[in-house]
Write a protein that holds these residues in place. Sequence first.
Motif, mmCIF file in Angstrom:
data_model
loop_
_atom_site.group_PDB
_atom_site.id
_atom_site.type_symbol
_atom_site.label_atom_id
_atom_site.label_comp_id
_atom_site.label_asym_id
_atom_site.label_seq_id
_atom_site.Cartn_x
_atom_site.Cartn_y
_atom_site.Cartn_z
ATOM 1 N N ASP A 211 0.837 -1.194 0.000
ATOM 2 C CA ASP A 211 0.000 0.000 0.000
ATOM 3 C C ASP A 211 0.872 1.243 0.000
ATOM 4 O O ASP A 211 2.100 1.156 0.065
ATOM 5 C CB ASP A 211 -1.038 -0.024 1.134
ATOM 6 N N GLY A 225 -4.384 6.679 6.117
ATOM 7 C CA GLY A 225 -4.847 5.293 6.221
ATOM 8 C C GLY A 225 -4.429 4.469 5.011
ATOM 9 O O GLY A 225 -4.465 3.238 5.046
ATOM 10 N N ARG A 286 -7.546 -7.265 11.154
ATOM 11 C CA ARG A 286 -8.639 -7.048 10.197
ATOM 12 C C ARG A 286 -8.000 -6.869 8.836
ATOM 13 O O ARG A 286 -6.776 -6.805 8.724
ATOM 14 C CB ARG A 286 -9.407 -5.796 10.614
ATOM 15 N N GLY A 288 -6.777 -4.832 5.605
ATOM 16 C CA GLY A 288 -6.313 -3.467 5.375
ATOM 17 C C GLY A 288 -7.325 -2.727 4.512
ATOM 18 O O GLY A 288 -8.072 -3.333 3.743
ATOM 19 N N ASP A 289 -7.324 -1.429 4.648
ATOM 20 C CA ASP A 289 -8.152 -0.582 3.790
ATOM 21 C C ASP A 289 -7.208 0.456 3.212
ATOM 22 O O ASP A 289 -6.691 1.279 3.968
ATOM 23 C CB ASP A 289 -9.246 0.071 4.646
ATOM 24 N N GLU A 291 -6.178 -2.281 1.116
ATOM 25 C CA GLU A 291 -5.654 -3.557 0.618
ATOM 26 C C GLU A 291 -6.771 -4.576 0.363
ATOM 27 O O GLU A 291 -6.677 -5.413 -0.534
ATOM 28 C CB GLU A 291 -4.648 -4.164 1.600
HETATM 29 N N1 GLY Z 1 -3.896 0.515 4.758
HETATM 30 C C1 GLY Z 1 -3.365 0.296 6.028
HETATM 31 C C2 GLY Z 1 -4.301 -0.258 7.013
HETATM 32 O O1 GLY Z 1 -5.436 -0.587 6.719
HETATM 33 O O2 GLY Z 1 -3.907 -0.397 8.158
#
Ligand code: GLY
Length: 439
Positions: A211, A225, A286, A288-289, A291
């Motif tokens: 990311d 994030g 959890r 990734g966001d 990902e």
């Molecule tokens: N993209 C990083 C996270 O979700 O922690």
Amino acid sequence: MNVLLIGSGGREHALAWKIAASPLLDAFYAAPGNPGIAEYATCVPLDTRDHEAVVNFCRDKNIDLVVIGPEAPLVGGLADDLIAADIAVFGPTADAARLEGSKGFTKDLCARHGIPTAAYARFGDAAHAKDYVRKHGAPIVVKADGLAAGKGVTVAMTKEEAYAAIDECFSGLFGKGGAEVVIEEFLEGEEASFFCLCDGKTALPFGTAQDHKRVGAGDTGPNTGGMGAYSPAPVMTEEMISRTMREIIEPTLKGMEEIGAPFIGVLYAGLMITEEGPKLIEYNVRFGDPECQVLMFRLKDDLLALMKGATDGQLAHMSARWHDEAALTVVLAAKGYPGAPEKGSAIGGLDQAPEEGVEIFHAGTAVQDGVLCANGGRVLNVTALGRTVTEARDAAYRTLDRIDWPDGFCRRDIGWRAVEREATGKSLSVAAQDQQVAD
Ligand code: GLY
Ligand code: AMP
């Protein structure tokens, strides 16, 4: 199966998109959801901090499985209260979620089980923390112990920067999350994200991604994030994946079981691939966001069946298969992010005919008076598949450029490392990498 999905980000939209494709799905609810998720699920305004309200909702709707997307409800013990009410949950208990909720807890677990990670020390006051920095010098890494919305880490290139970061942690800026600091050795290498589905005993490798945490082009500026991601991560070769499983993931699962906190859900290892091999930077409990968006694009199998397998302790008998293509996602954020993003601006152009293999996942959006508006920092994720990362990137930006939102911005260089590798012919094609893994 009746499913309740908790969360409202791009990660949860991608999960909803994949869960909705499952033949096992009957009724589907999301709390609170977002306008993108509303296409697949009934969005309900449950306050997920009110565990009793969530339990009552699940009883009322005969929910068979609750899928918890973000870390806060997990660390807050929502899974515990659901399990106590006999409702199946995909996601760890509060005890197991300490892997993300307390960096000190994870570092101690690594030390007990010989899991490779940066050398570290924990401090409850600024004076001792600064003494340690004085002794060890820079570069050095300062971390608030608890959850700090991804903003509690400073990679300090000078001692002065480290001192300032220590003062910031103890200033109360991160609330309870900053009551303790962890100071770590600076690791050099290439970062990668590695995911596993876990059922308490067995970990099933569940894809790799890279990311882009910094807000600016060339990975500069403040941490966010995540401004974009791609999968698979070229550094995660077959050898790196098997070393990571053996040296990091398996001892972690065993260690968690031993302390009576078996881990069920997604274990997301943030890794540094150093000259000595993979080292753990941090765990998240959890997906990734953003990902998750690229993983869901590449997953061939039924996500709901796999999640159910994790809650039923059946992962030893299951496997996950992946599309050969690469996936890439670009985040569109509201101007001002990651500081104070502006809310309320109108977004147009989403009704364009979508290209094959491209999806626009919603994160911080809301419908106001019938108009789709920005309602958060990260707002949309344009996600695409391609034979190479370069092709996926081109497809994502083609769609993104047709979105009409003057108040948003994105990075134009998502995937740059992989694109450079592809241009110089240094990387294997995705299909060849997967073939290597299969061999
Ligand atoms: N993209 C990083 C996270 O979700 O922690
Ligand atoms: P974290 O929130 O722990 O993932 O840290 C955020 C970012 O800080 C990571 O993605 C890395 O880029 C960087 N980082 C954290 N720990 C270290 C370390 N020990 N050495 C070098 N960089 C680090």
